[in-house]
Scaffold this active site. Sequence first.
Site, PDB file in Angstrom:
ATOM      1  N   GLU A 275       0.831  -1.212   0.000  1.00 43.09           N
ATOM      2  CA  GLU A 275       0.000   0.000   0.000  1.00 43.09           C
ATOM      3  C   GLU A 275       0.863   1.258   0.000  1.00 43.09           C
ATOM      4  O   GLU A 275       0.773   2.072   0.919  1.00 43.09           O
ATOM      5  CB  GLU A 275      -0.896   0.005   1.248  1.00 43.09           C
ATOM      6  CG  GLU A 275      -1.786  -1.206   1.409  1.00 43.09           C
ATOM      7  CD  GLU A 275      -2.474  -1.252   2.782  1.00 43.09           C
ATOM      8  OE1 GLU A 275      -2.037  -0.530   3.708  1.00 43.09           O
ATOM      9  OE2 GLU A 275      -3.438  -2.014   2.924  1.00 43.09           O
ATOM     10  N   PRO A 276       1.700   1.453  -1.006  1.00 43.73           N
ATOM     11  CA  PRO A 276       2.525   2.667  -1.002  1.00 43.73           C
ATOM     12  C   PRO A 276       1.702   3.903  -1.365  1.00 43.73           C
ATOM     13  O   PRO A 276       0.845   3.843  -2.251  1.00 43.73           O
ATOM     14  CB  PRO A 276       3.576   2.381  -2.086  1.00 43.73           C
ATOM     15  CG  PRO A 276       2.906   1.427  -3.021  1.00 43.73           C
ATOM     16  CD  PRO A 276       1.924   0.629  -2.200  1.00 43.73           C
ATOM     17  N   GLY A 277       1.920   4.982  -0.670  1.00 43.35           N
ATOM     18  CA  GLY A 277       1.256   6.240  -0.985  1.00 43.35           C
ATOM     19  C   GLY A 277       2.289   7.301  -1.295  1.00 43.35           C
ATOM     20  O   GLY A 277       2.452   7.754  -2.430  1.00 43.35           O
ATOM     21  N   ARG A 278       3.038   7.652  -0.257  1.00 41.48           N
ATOM     22  CA  ARG A 278       4.001   8.752  -0.376  1.00 41.48           C
ATOM     23  C   ARG A 278       4.995   8.527  -1.515  1.00 41.48           C
ATOM     24  O   ARG A 278       5.298   9.451  -2.267  1.00 41.48           O
ATOM     25  CB  ARG A 278       4.763   8.886   0.950  1.00 41.48           C
ATOM     26  CG  ARG A 278       5.637  10.117   1.064  1.00 41.48           C
ATOM     27  CD  ARG A 278       6.507  10.038   2.326  1.00 41.48           C
ATOM     28  NE  ARG A 278       5.731   9.796   3.523  1.00 41.48           N
ATOM     29  CZ  ARG A 278       5.222  10.762   4.302  1.00 41.48           C
ATOM     30  NH1 ARG A 278       5.420  12.019   4.002  1.00 41.48           N
ATOM     31  NH2 ARG A 278       4.538  10.437   5.386  1.00 41.48           N
ATOM     32  N   ARG A 314       2.521  20.224   6.148  1.00 38.26           N
ATOM     33  CA  ARG A 314       3.558  19.328   6.667  1.00 38.26           C
ATOM     34  C   ARG A 314       4.658  20.049   7.453  1.00 38.26           C
ATOM     35  O   ARG A 314       5.029  19.584   8.532  1.00 38.26           O
ATOM     36  CB  ARG A 314       4.155  18.474   5.544  1.00 38.26           C
ATOM     37  CG  ARG A 314       3.123  17.573   4.843  1.00 38.26           C
ATOM     38  CD  ARG A 314       3.754  16.583   3.886  1.00 38.26           C
ATOM     39  NE  ARG A 314       4.570  15.624   4.594  1.00 38.26           N
ATOM     40  CZ  ARG A 314       5.876  15.672   4.677  1.00 38.26           C
ATOM     41  NH1 ARG A 314       6.559  16.604   4.041  1.00 38.26           N
ATOM     42  NH2 ARG A 314       6.521  14.777   5.381  1.00 38.26           N
ATOM     43  N   TYR A 318       4.546  18.586  11.093  1.00 33.75           N
ATOM     44  CA  TYR A 318       5.557  17.568  11.398  1.00 33.75           C
ATOM     45  C   TYR A 318       6.976  18.140  11.444  1.00 33.75           C
ATOM     46  O   TYR A 318       7.930  17.378  11.581  1.00 33.75           O
ATOM     47  CB  TYR A 318       5.565  16.472  10.328  1.00 33.75           C
ATOM     48  CG  TYR A 318       4.242  15.844   9.980  1.00 33.75           C
ATOM     49  CD1 TYR A 318       3.506  15.126  10.927  1.00 33.75           C
ATOM     50  CD2 TYR A 318       3.734  15.915   8.693  1.00 33.75           C
ATOM     51  CE1 TYR A 318       2.312  14.515  10.587  1.00 33.75           C
ATOM     52  CE2 TYR A 318       2.538  15.300   8.344  1.00 33.75           C
ATOM     53  CZ  TYR A 318       1.829  14.613   9.292  1.00 33.75           C
ATOM     54  OH  TYR A 318       0.653  14.001   8.943  1.00 33.75           O
ATOM     55  N   CYS A 346      -2.148  34.014   9.991  1.00 31.31           N
ATOM     56  CA  CYS A 346      -1.859  34.749  11.213  1.00 31.31           C
ATOM     57  C   CYS A 346      -1.494  33.846  12.373  1.00 31.31           C
ATOM     58  O   CYS A 346      -2.206  33.787  13.377  1.00 31.31           O
ATOM     59  CB  CYS A 346      -3.042  35.641  11.557  1.00 31.31           C
ATOM     60  SG  CYS A 346      -3.287  36.849  10.264  1.00 31.31           S
ATOM     61  N   GLU A 347      -0.449  33.079  12.201  1.00 34.38           N
ATOM     62  CA  GLU A 347       0.192  32.453  13.348  1.00 34.38           C
ATOM     63  C   GLU A 347       1.637  32.144  12.997  1.00 34.38           C
ATOM     64  O   GLU A 347       1.961  31.899  11.833  1.00 34.38           O
ATOM     65  CB  GLU A 347      -0.568  31.226  13.841  1.00 34.38           C
ATOM     66  CG  GLU A 347      -0.836  30.135  12.860  1.00 34.38           C
ATOM     67  CD  GLU A 347      -1.472  28.934  13.568  1.00 34.38           C
ATOM     68  OE1 GLU A 347      -0.713  28.182  14.170  1.00 34.38           O
ATOM     69  OE2 GLU A 347      -2.701  28.782  13.525  1.00 34.38           O
TER      70      GLU A 347
HETATM   71  C1  LIG Z   1      -0.915   5.922   5.411  1.00 31.77           C
HETATM   72  C2  LIG Z   1      -1.064   4.479   5.102  1.00 31.77           C
HETATM   73  C3  LIG Z   1      -0.393   3.924   4.001  1.00 31.77           C
HETATM   74  C4  LIG Z   1       0.518   4.716   3.113  1.00 31.77           C
HETATM   75  O1  LIG Z   1       1.677   5.128   3.734  1.00 31.77           O
HETATM   76  P1  LIG Z   1       2.819   5.857   2.873  1.00 31.77           P
HETATM   77  O2  LIG Z   1       3.844   6.208   3.854  1.00 31.77           O
HETATM   78  O3  LIG Z   1       2.203   7.022   2.223  1.00 31.77           O
HETATM   79  O4  LIG Z   1       3.304   4.853   1.879  1.00 31.77           O
HETATM   80  C5  LIG Z   1      -0.610   2.595   3.715  1.00 31.77           C
HETATM   81  N1  LIG Z   1      -1.434   1.828   4.483  1.00 31.77           N
HETATM   82  C6  LIG Z   1      -2.078   2.328   5.546  1.00 31.77           C
HETATM   83  C7  LIG Z   1      -2.960   1.446   6.333  1.00 31.77           C
HETATM   84  C8  LIG Z   1      -1.915   3.663   5.898  1.00 31.77           C
HETATM   85  O5  LIG Z   1      -2.539   4.145   6.961  1.00 31.77           O
END
Ligand SMILES: *Cc1c(COP(=O)(O)O)cnc(C)c1O
Length: 421
Positions: A275-278, A314, A318, A346-347
Amino acid sequence: MDHFLYRDGALFAEDVAVADIAASVGTPFYVYSTATLERHYRLFEEALAGMPHLVCYAMKANSNLAVIRTLGNLGAGMDVVSIGEYLKAKAAGVPGDRIVFSGVGKTADEMRTALTGGIRQFNVESEPELLALNAVAMSLDQTAPVTIRVNPDVDAKTHEKIATGRKEDKFGIPISRARAIYAEAAALPGIEVVGIDVHIGSQLTDLAPFEQAYGKIAELTRQLRADGHNIRRLDLGGGLGIPYERSNSAPPLPLDYGAVIKRTLGDLDCEIEIEPGRLIAGNAGLLVSKVIYVKSGEDRKFLILDSAMNDLVRPSMYGSHHDIVPVNEPGPGLEPQPFDVVGPVCESGDTFAKQRLLPPVAAGDLVAFRSAGAYGAVMASEYNSRPLIPEVLVKGDQFAVIRARPSYDAMINRDSIPEWL
Ligand SMILES: *Cc1c(COP(=O)(O)O)cnc(C)c1O
Protein backbone atom coordinates in the site's frame (compact mmCIF):
# COMPACT_ATOMS: atom_id res chain seq x y z
CA MET A 1 13.71 10.61 -9.83
CA ASP A 2 11.06 13.01 -11.05
CA HIS A 3 10.13 14.97 -14.14
CA PHE A 4 10.60 18.51 -12.79
CA LEU A 5 13.78 19.74 -14.42
CA TYR A 6 15.24 23.04 -15.57
CA ARG A 7 15.46 23.76 -19.28
CA ASP A 8 17.37 26.87 -20.27
CA GLY A 9 16.95 28.22 -16.77
CA ALA A 10 13.20 27.63 -16.50
CA LEU A 11 11.60 24.93 -14.33
CA PHE A 12 9.50 22.49 -16.34
CA ALA A 13 6.92 19.90 -15.35
CA GLU A 14 7.58 17.30 -18.05
CA ASP A 15 7.33 19.41 -21.25
CA VAL A 16 5.36 22.29 -19.76
CA ALA A 17 6.99 25.40 -18.31
CA VAL A 18 5.81 25.84 -14.72
CA ALA A 19 5.60 29.60 -15.33
CA ASP A 20 3.11 28.98 -18.15
CA ILE A 21 0.85 27.05 -15.79
CA ALA A 22 1.14 29.87 -13.27
CA ALA A 23 0.14 32.38 -15.92
CA SER A 24 -2.87 30.28 -16.80
CA VAL A 25 -4.22 29.23 -13.37
CA GLY A 26 -2.70 31.80 -11.03
CA THR A 27 -0.77 31.02 -7.86
CA PRO A 28 -0.56 29.14 -5.61
CA PHE A 29 -1.28 25.74 -7.14
CA TYR A 30 -0.23 22.10 -7.02
CA VAL A 31 1.10 20.47 -10.16
CA TYR A 32 1.58 16.72 -10.65
CA SER A 33 3.53 14.80 -13.26
CA THR A 34 1.86 11.82 -14.90
CA ALA A 35 5.24 10.38 -15.91
CA THR A 36 6.50 10.45 -12.33
CA LEU A 37 3.33 8.90 -10.92
CA GLU A 38 3.53 6.13 -13.50
CA ARG A 39 7.23 5.59 -13.01
CA HIS A 40 6.88 5.20 -9.26
CA TYR A 41 3.98 2.78 -9.60
CA ARG A 42 5.99 0.68 -12.04
CA LEU A 43 8.97 0.57 -9.68
CA PHE A 44 6.80 -1.29 -7.18
CA GLU A 45 5.42 -3.54 -9.91
CA GLU A 46 8.97 -4.45 -10.88
CA ALA A 47 10.03 -4.88 -7.27
CA LEU A 48 7.39 -7.56 -6.75
CA ALA A 49 7.77 -9.23 -10.16
CA GLY A 50 7.73 -12.99 -9.86
CA MET A 51 5.32 -13.03 -6.92
CA PRO A 52 1.54 -12.84 -7.24
CA HIS A 53 0.81 -9.32 -6.07
CA LEU A 54 -1.32 -6.21 -6.18
CA VAL A 55 0.05 -2.71 -5.61
CA CYS A 56 -2.74 -0.85 -3.80
CA TYR A 57 -2.02 2.87 -3.92
CA ALA A 58 -2.75 4.47 -0.53
CA MET A 59 -5.20 7.10 -1.68
CA LYS A 60 -4.89 9.24 1.40
CA ALA A 61 -1.56 10.53 0.04
CA ASN A 62 -3.31 12.20 -2.90
CA SER A 63 -6.88 11.36 -3.74
CA ASN A 64 -7.57 13.57 -6.72
CA LEU A 65 -9.75 11.61 -9.18
CA ALA A 66 -7.28 12.20 -12.02
CA VAL A 67 -4.41 10.81 -9.96
CA ILE A 68 -6.49 7.76 -9.04
CA ARG A 69 -7.51 7.26 -12.68
CA THR A 70 -3.88 7.58 -13.83
CA LEU A 71 -2.79 4.79 -11.49
CA GLY A 72 -5.97 2.76 -11.88
CA ASN A 73 -5.41 2.68 -15.65
CA LEU A 74 -2.09 0.92 -15.00
CA GLY A 75 -3.88 -1.76 -13.02
CA ALA A 76 -3.25 -0.38 -9.55
CA GLY A 77 -5.46 -1.35 -6.66
CA MET A 78 -6.42 1.22 -4.04
CA ASP A 79 -6.06 1.30 -0.28
CA VAL A 80 -8.85 3.42 1.16
CA VAL A 81 -9.34 4.60 4.73
CA SER A 82 -12.85 6.02 4.49
CA ILE A 83 -15.96 5.43 2.46
CA GLY A 84 -15.29 8.82 0.86
CA GLU A 85 -12.06 7.44 -0.56
CA TYR A 86 -13.86 4.24 -1.56
CA LEU A 87 -16.46 6.21 -3.50
CA LYS A 88 -13.73 8.30 -5.13
CA ALA A 89 -11.90 5.14 -6.23
CA LYS A 90 -15.12 3.82 -7.75
CA ALA A 91 -15.82 7.19 -9.38
CA ALA A 92 -12.34 7.10 -10.92
CA GLY A 93 -13.14 3.70 -12.42
CA VAL A 94 -11.36 1.32 -10.05
CA PRO A 95 -13.35 -1.90 -9.59
CA GLY A 96 -14.28 -2.98 -6.08
CA ASP A 97 -12.21 -6.14 -6.28
CA ARG A 98 -9.09 -3.98 -6.42
CA ILE A 99 -10.00 -1.89 -3.35
CA VAL A 100 -8.85 -2.72 0.18
CA PHE A 101 -10.43 -0.91 3.12
CA SER A 102 -8.13 0.06 6.01
CA GLY A 103 -8.63 2.20 9.11
CA VAL A 104 -9.41 1.84 12.80
CA GLY A 105 -12.85 3.39 12.79
CA LYS A 106 -14.97 1.97 9.98
CA THR A 107 -18.64 2.50 10.71
CA ALA A 108 -21.43 0.03 9.96
CA ASP A 109 -22.68 2.38 7.24
CA GLU A 110 -19.27 2.43 5.59
CA MET A 111 -19.05 -1.36 5.76
CA ARG A 112 -22.50 -1.73 4.20
CA THR A 113 -21.65 0.59 1.31
CA ALA A 114 -18.37 -1.19 0.60
CA LEU A 115 -19.89 -4.67 0.82
CA THR A 116 -22.72 -3.70 -1.46
CA GLY A 117 -20.47 -1.95 -3.97
CA GLY A 118 -17.81 -4.68 -3.98
CA ILE A 119 -14.60 -4.86 -2.02
CA ARG A 120 -11.43 -6.92 -2.20
CA GLN A 121 -11.03 -7.11 1.57
CA PHE A 122 -11.50 -5.29 4.83
CA ASN A 123 -8.35 -4.83 6.87
CA VAL A 124 -9.93 -5.26 10.28
CA GLU A 125 -8.22 -3.51 13.16
CA SER A 126 -10.05 -4.67 16.29
CA GLU A 127 -12.37 -7.28 17.78
CA PRO A 128 -15.37 -4.92 18.01
CA GLU A 129 -14.85 -4.03 14.33
CA LEU A 130 -14.80 -7.73 13.47
CA LEU A 131 -18.11 -8.26 15.24
CA ALA A 132 -19.66 -5.20 13.63
CA LEU A 133 -18.55 -6.33 10.17
CA ASN A 134 -19.93 -9.81 10.82
CA ALA A 135 -23.30 -8.33 11.70
CA VAL A 136 -23.38 -6.09 8.63
CA ALA A 137 -22.34 -8.92 6.30
CA MET A 138 -24.95 -11.26 7.76
CA SER A 139 -27.65 -8.63 7.39
CA LEU A 140 -26.76 -8.49 3.69
CA ASP A 141 -26.48 -12.28 3.35
CA GLN A 142 -22.85 -11.92 2.41
CA THR A 143 -19.51 -12.94 3.78
CA ALA A 144 -16.91 -10.20 4.16
CA PRO A 145 -13.36 -11.04 3.05
CA VAL A 146 -11.06 -10.05 5.87
CA THR A 147 -7.44 -9.69 6.82
CA ILE A 148 -6.72 -8.76 10.40
CA ARG A 149 -4.21 -6.01 10.96
CA VAL A 150 -1.67 -7.07 13.51
CA ASN A 151 0.52 -4.70 15.41
CA PRO A 152 3.96 -6.31 15.38
CA ASP A 153 5.40 -3.96 18.03
CA VAL A 154 8.18 -2.73 15.78
CA ASP A 155 9.55 0.79 15.97
CA ALA A 156 9.57 2.21 12.46
CA LYS A 157 12.09 4.87 13.55
CA THR A 158 10.08 7.61 11.91
CA HIS A 159 8.25 10.74 13.04
CA GLU A 160 6.17 10.22 16.21
CA LYS A 161 2.92 11.16 14.45
CA ILE A 162 3.30 8.64 11.64
CA ALA A 163 4.68 5.60 13.50
CA THR A 164 1.87 3.03 13.67
CA GLY A 165 3.43 -0.33 14.54
CA ARG A 166 4.40 0.03 18.20
CA LYS A 167 2.25 -1.47 20.91
CA GLU A 168 1.35 1.99 22.21
CA ASP A 169 -0.06 3.00 18.78
CA LYS A 170 -3.80 2.78 18.13
CA PHE A 171 -3.51 0.48 15.12
CA GLY A 172 -4.19 -3.23 14.72
CA ILE A 173 -4.45 -5.98 17.29
CA PRO A 174 -1.45 -7.02 19.38
CA ILE A 175 0.37 -9.81 17.58
CA SER A 176 0.35 -11.77 20.82
CA ARG A 177 -3.45 -11.99 20.62
CA ALA A 178 -3.62 -12.78 16.92
CA ARG A 179 -4.24 -16.53 17.21
CA ALA A 180 -7.18 -16.02 19.58
CA ILE A 181 -8.78 -13.40 17.36
CA TYR A 182 -8.30 -15.43 14.19
CA ALA A 183 -10.02 -18.34 15.97
CA GLU A 184 -12.88 -16.02 16.86
CA ALA A 185 -13.08 -14.72 13.28
CA ALA A 186 -13.17 -18.22 11.84
CA ALA A 187 -16.29 -18.96 13.87
CA LEU A 188 -18.20 -15.93 12.55
CA PRO A 189 -20.54 -16.82 9.66
CA GLY A 190 -20.32 -13.36 8.06
CA ILE A 191 -16.53 -13.35 7.96
CA GLU A 192 -14.11 -15.06 5.61
CA VAL A 193 -10.52 -14.80 6.75
CA VAL A 194 -8.22 -14.45 3.74
CA GLY A 195 -4.98 -13.18 5.18
CA ILE A 196 -2.97 -10.93 7.44
CA ASP A 197 -2.39 -7.18 7.29
CA VAL A 198 0.38 -5.03 8.73
CA HIS A 199 1.44 -1.39 8.30
CA ILE A 200 4.11 -0.04 10.60
CA GLY A 201 4.36 3.61 9.67
CA SER A 202 5.21 6.19 7.06
CA GLN A 203 8.38 7.81 5.70
CA LEU A 204 10.59 4.88 6.70
CA THR A 205 14.13 5.45 5.52
CA ASP A 206 15.57 2.16 6.70
CA LEU A 207 14.55 -1.36 5.67
CA ALA A 208 15.35 -2.97 9.03
CA PRO A 209 11.92 -2.29 10.63
CA PHE A 210 10.20 -3.76 7.55
CA GLU A 211 12.42 -6.83 7.73
CA GLN A 212 11.64 -7.23 11.41
CA ALA A 213 7.89 -6.81 10.96
CA TYR A 214 7.67 -9.06 7.90
CA GLY A 215 9.69 -11.74 9.70
CA LYS A 216 7.04 -11.74 12.42
CA ILE A 217 4.31 -11.96 9.78
CA ALA A 218 6.01 -15.00 8.22
CA GLU A 219 6.06 -16.71 11.60
CA LEU A 220 2.43 -15.79 12.25
CA THR A 221 1.40 -17.10 8.82
CA ARG A 222 2.86 -20.50 9.62
CA GLN A 223 1.22 -20.53 13.04
CA LEU A 224 -2.20 -19.54 11.73
CA ARG A 225 -2.00 -22.11 8.95
CA ALA A 226 -1.16 -24.75 11.53
CA ASP A 227 -4.26 -23.59 13.41
CA GLY A 228 -6.27 -24.36 10.27
CA HIS A 229 -6.73 -20.89 8.75
CA ASN A 230 -6.47 -20.45 5.00
CA ILE A 231 -3.94 -17.61 4.97
CA ARG A 232 -3.40 -16.84 1.31
CA ARG A 233 -2.97 -13.08 1.16
CA LEU A 234 -0.52 -10.80 2.98
CA ASP A 235 -1.10 -7.06 2.97
CA LEU A 236 2.19 -5.47 3.96
CA GLY A 237 1.09 -1.84 4.16
CA GLY A 238 3.00 1.14 2.78
CA GLY A 239 5.52 3.43 4.35
CA LEU A 240 8.61 3.44 2.18
CA GLY A 241 10.16 6.90 2.54
CA ILE A 242 11.21 9.41 -0.09
CA PRO A 243 14.16 11.80 -0.34
CA TYR A 244 12.79 15.15 0.82
CA GLU A 245 16.24 16.70 0.83
CA ARG A 246 18.25 16.33 -2.34
CA SER A 247 21.41 16.89 -0.36
CA ASN A 248 20.76 13.92 1.95
CA SER A 249 21.45 10.27 1.36
CA ALA A 250 18.62 8.58 -0.48
CA PRO A 251 16.24 6.14 1.25
CA PRO A 252 16.11 2.54 0.03
CA LEU A 253 14.68 1.86 -3.42
CA PRO A 254 11.49 -0.09 -4.09
CA LEU A 255 13.65 -2.84 -5.58
CA ASP A 256 15.51 -3.27 -2.26
CA TYR A 257 12.18 -3.20 -0.43
CA GLY A 258 10.88 -5.90 -2.78
CA ALA A 259 13.96 -7.98 -2.01
CA VAL A 260 13.12 -7.80 1.71
CA ILE A 261 9.59 -9.01 0.95
CA LYS A 262 10.89 -11.87 -1.16
CA ARG A 263 13.46 -12.84 1.45
CA THR A 264 11.06 -12.82 4.40
CA LEU A 265 7.79 -13.96 2.81
CA GLY A 266 8.65 -15.31 -0.63
CA ASP A 267 8.38 -18.99 0.25
CA LEU A 268 4.89 -18.82 1.76
CA ASP A 269 2.96 -19.06 -1.50
CA CYS A 270 0.86 -16.03 -0.60
CA GLU A 271 -0.45 -13.22 -2.75
CA ILE A 272 1.31 -10.03 -1.67
CA GLU A 273 -0.39 -6.65 -1.40
CA ILE A 274 1.46 -3.44 -0.67
CA GLU A 275 0.00 0.00 0.00
CA PRO A 276 2.53 2.67 -1.00
CA GLY A 277 1.26 6.24 -0.98
CA ARG A 278 4.00 8.75 -0.38
CA LEU A 279 6.55 7.12 -2.63
CA ILE A 280 4.18 7.12 -5.58
CA ALA A 281 2.78 10.64 -5.23
CA GLY A 282 5.29 12.59 -3.13
CA ASN A 283 7.94 13.46 -5.65
CA ALA A 284 5.35 13.59 -8.42
CA GLY A 285 4.14 16.99 -7.21
CA LEU A 286 5.18 20.59 -6.68
CA LEU A 287 3.48 23.37 -4.81
CA VAL A 288 4.08 26.54 -6.80
CA SER A 289 3.82 29.85 -5.05
CA LYS A 290 4.58 33.50 -5.63
CA VAL A 291 6.66 35.78 -3.44
CA ILE A 292 4.46 38.60 -2.16
CA TYR A 293 7.06 40.49 -0.17
CA VAL A 294 10.65 40.23 0.91
CA LYS A 295 10.64 41.75 4.36
CA SER A 296 13.70 42.66 6.37
CA GLY A 297 13.37 41.88 10.07
CA GLU A 298 15.79 42.91 12.77
CA ASP A 299 18.20 40.08 12.15
CA ARG A 300 16.73 38.13 9.26
CA LYS A 301 14.92 38.32 5.98
CA PHE A 302 11.43 36.91 5.55
CA LEU A 303 10.19 35.58 2.28
CA ILE A 304 6.43 36.05 2.42
CA LEU A 305 4.64 33.75 -0.02
CA ASP A 306 1.07 33.56 -1.26
CA SER A 307 0.84 29.93 -0.06
CA ALA A 308 0.55 29.08 3.59
CA MET A 309 0.21 26.31 6.16
CA ASN A 310 -3.41 25.80 5.10
CA ASP A 311 -2.16 24.79 1.63
CA LEU A 312 0.79 22.64 2.77
CA VAL A 313 0.68 21.80 6.45
CA ARG A 314 3.56 19.33 6.67
CA PRO A 315 6.24 21.81 7.77
CA SER A 316 4.14 23.21 10.61
CA MET A 317 2.55 19.88 11.56
CA TYR A 318 5.56 17.57 11.40
CA GLY A 319 8.46 19.99 11.14
CA SER A 320 9.00 18.57 7.65
CA HIS A 321 11.56 19.77 5.19
CA HIS A 322 10.62 20.58 1.60
CA ASP A 323 13.25 21.73 -0.84
CA ILE A 324 12.29 25.17 -2.19
CA VAL A 325 13.57 26.16 -5.60
CA PRO A 326 13.12 29.21 -7.81
CA VAL A 327 11.04 28.63 -10.93
CA ASN A 328 13.53 30.75 -12.86
CA GLU A 329 16.97 29.37 -12.22
CA PRO A 330 19.25 32.04 -10.79
CA GLY A 331 22.15 33.18 -12.91
CA PRO A 332 25.65 31.95 -12.04
CA GLY A 333 27.64 33.61 -9.29
CA LEU A 334 24.70 34.74 -7.16
CA GLU A 335 25.37 34.02 -3.51
CA PRO A 336 22.55 32.18 -1.67
CA GLN A 337 21.16 34.03 1.33
CA PRO A 338 19.29 32.76 4.41
CA PHE A 339 15.53 33.42 4.47
CA ASP A 340 12.70 32.52 6.78
CA VAL A 341 10.08 31.33 4.32
CA VAL A 342 6.57 32.04 5.60
CA GLY A 343 2.96 32.32 4.52
CA PRO A 344 0.36 35.03 5.21
CA VAL A 345 -1.60 33.06 7.86
CA CYS A 346 -1.86 34.75 11.21
CA GLU A 347 0.19 32.45 13.35
CA SER A 348 3.90 31.95 13.75
CA GLY A 349 3.46 28.25 12.99
CA ASP A 350 2.87 29.32 9.42
CA THR A 351 6.54 28.90 8.63
CA PHE A 352 7.78 26.66 5.83
CA ALA A 353 11.47 26.96 6.59
CA LYS A 354 13.81 28.89 8.84
CA GLN A 355 17.06 30.38 7.63
CA ARG A 356 16.86 28.47 4.36
CA LEU A 357 19.64 29.28 1.92
CA LEU A 358 18.04 30.50 -1.29
CA PRO A 359 19.26 32.42 -4.29
CA PRO A 360 18.29 36.08 -4.26
CA VAL A 361 14.55 36.38 -4.85
CA ALA A 362 12.29 39.37 -5.26
CA ALA A 363 8.59 40.11 -4.95
CA GLY A 364 6.71 38.59 -7.86
CA ASP A 365 9.13 35.67 -8.32
CA LEU A 366 7.77 32.15 -8.44
CA VAL A 367 9.13 29.43 -6.17
CA ALA A 368 8.32 25.72 -6.04
CA PHE A 369 8.18 23.36 -3.08
CA ARG A 370 9.41 19.98 -4.17
CA SER A 371 8.07 16.64 -2.92
CA ALA A 372 4.63 18.14 -2.34
CA GLY A 373 2.54 15.57 -4.24
CA ALA A 374 1.73 13.45 -1.17
CA TYR A 375 0.01 14.69 1.98
CA GLY A 376 -0.14 18.17 0.44
CA ALA A 377 -3.43 19.04 -1.25
CA VAL A 378 -5.26 16.31 0.70
CA MET A 379 -4.38 17.91 4.03
CA ALA A 380 -5.22 21.44 2.93
CA SER A 381 -7.87 23.51 4.65
CA GLU A 382 -9.47 26.89 4.21
CA TYR A 383 -8.03 28.25 7.44
CA ASN A 384 -8.02 32.06 7.36
CA SER A 385 -10.77 31.78 4.71
CA ARG A 386 -8.22 31.02 2.05
CA PRO A 387 -9.96 28.94 -0.65
CA LEU A 388 -8.42 25.55 -1.49
CA ILE A 389 -5.84 25.95 -4.22
CA PRO A 390 -6.11 24.32 -7.64
CA GLU A 391 -4.46 21.10 -8.72
CA VAL A 392 -3.02 20.64 -12.19
CA LEU A 393 -1.94 17.44 -13.94
CA VAL A 394 0.74 17.46 -16.62
CA LYS A 395 1.21 14.77 -19.24
CA GLY A 396 3.93 15.43 -21.79
CA ASP A 397 3.24 18.84 -23.26
CA GLN A 398 -0.38 18.97 -22.04
CA PHE A 399 -1.74 20.17 -18.75
CA ALA A 400 -5.20 20.22 -17.26
CA VAL A 401 -6.76 21.68 -14.14
CA ILE A 402 -7.92 18.63 -12.17
CA ARG A 403 -9.40 20.65 -9.34
CA ALA A 404 -10.42 24.23 -9.96
CA ARG A 405 -9.85 27.05 -7.53
CA PRO A 406 -13.22 27.82 -5.96
CA SER A 407 -14.47 31.35 -6.21
CA TYR A 408 -14.80 33.42 -3.07
CA ASP A 409 -18.56 33.30 -3.60
CA ALA A 410 -18.52 29.51 -3.65
CA MET A 411 -16.57 29.51 -0.40
CA ILE A 412 -18.89 32.02 1.24
CA ASN A 413 -22.06 30.30 0.06
CA ARG A 414 -21.16 27.01 1.68
CA ASP A 415 -22.11 28.54 4.99
CA SER A 416 -25.68 29.43 5.74
CA ILE A 417 -27.21 31.85 8.19
CA PRO A 418 -30.20 30.54 10.18
CA GLU A 419 -33.52 32.29 9.80
CA TRP A 420 -33.43 33.69 13.30
CA LEU A 421 -30.37 35.80 12.55
C1 LIG B 1 -0.91 5.92 5.41
C2 LIG B 1 -1.06 4.48 5.10
C3 LIG B 1 -0.39 3.92 4.00
C4 LIG B 1 0.52 4.72 3.11
O1 LIG B 1 1.68 5.13 3.73
P1 LIG B 1 2.82 5.86 2.87
O2 LIG B 1 3.84 6.21 3.85
O3 LIG B 1 2.20 7.02 2.22
O4 LIG B 1 3.30 4.85 1.88
C5 LIG B 1 -0.61 2.60 3.71
N1 LIG B 1 -1.43 1.83 4.48
C6 LIG B 1 -2.08 2.33 5.55
C7 LIG B 1 -2.96 1.45 6.33
C8 LIG B 1 -1.91 3.66 5.90
O5 LIG B 1 -2.54 4.15 6.96
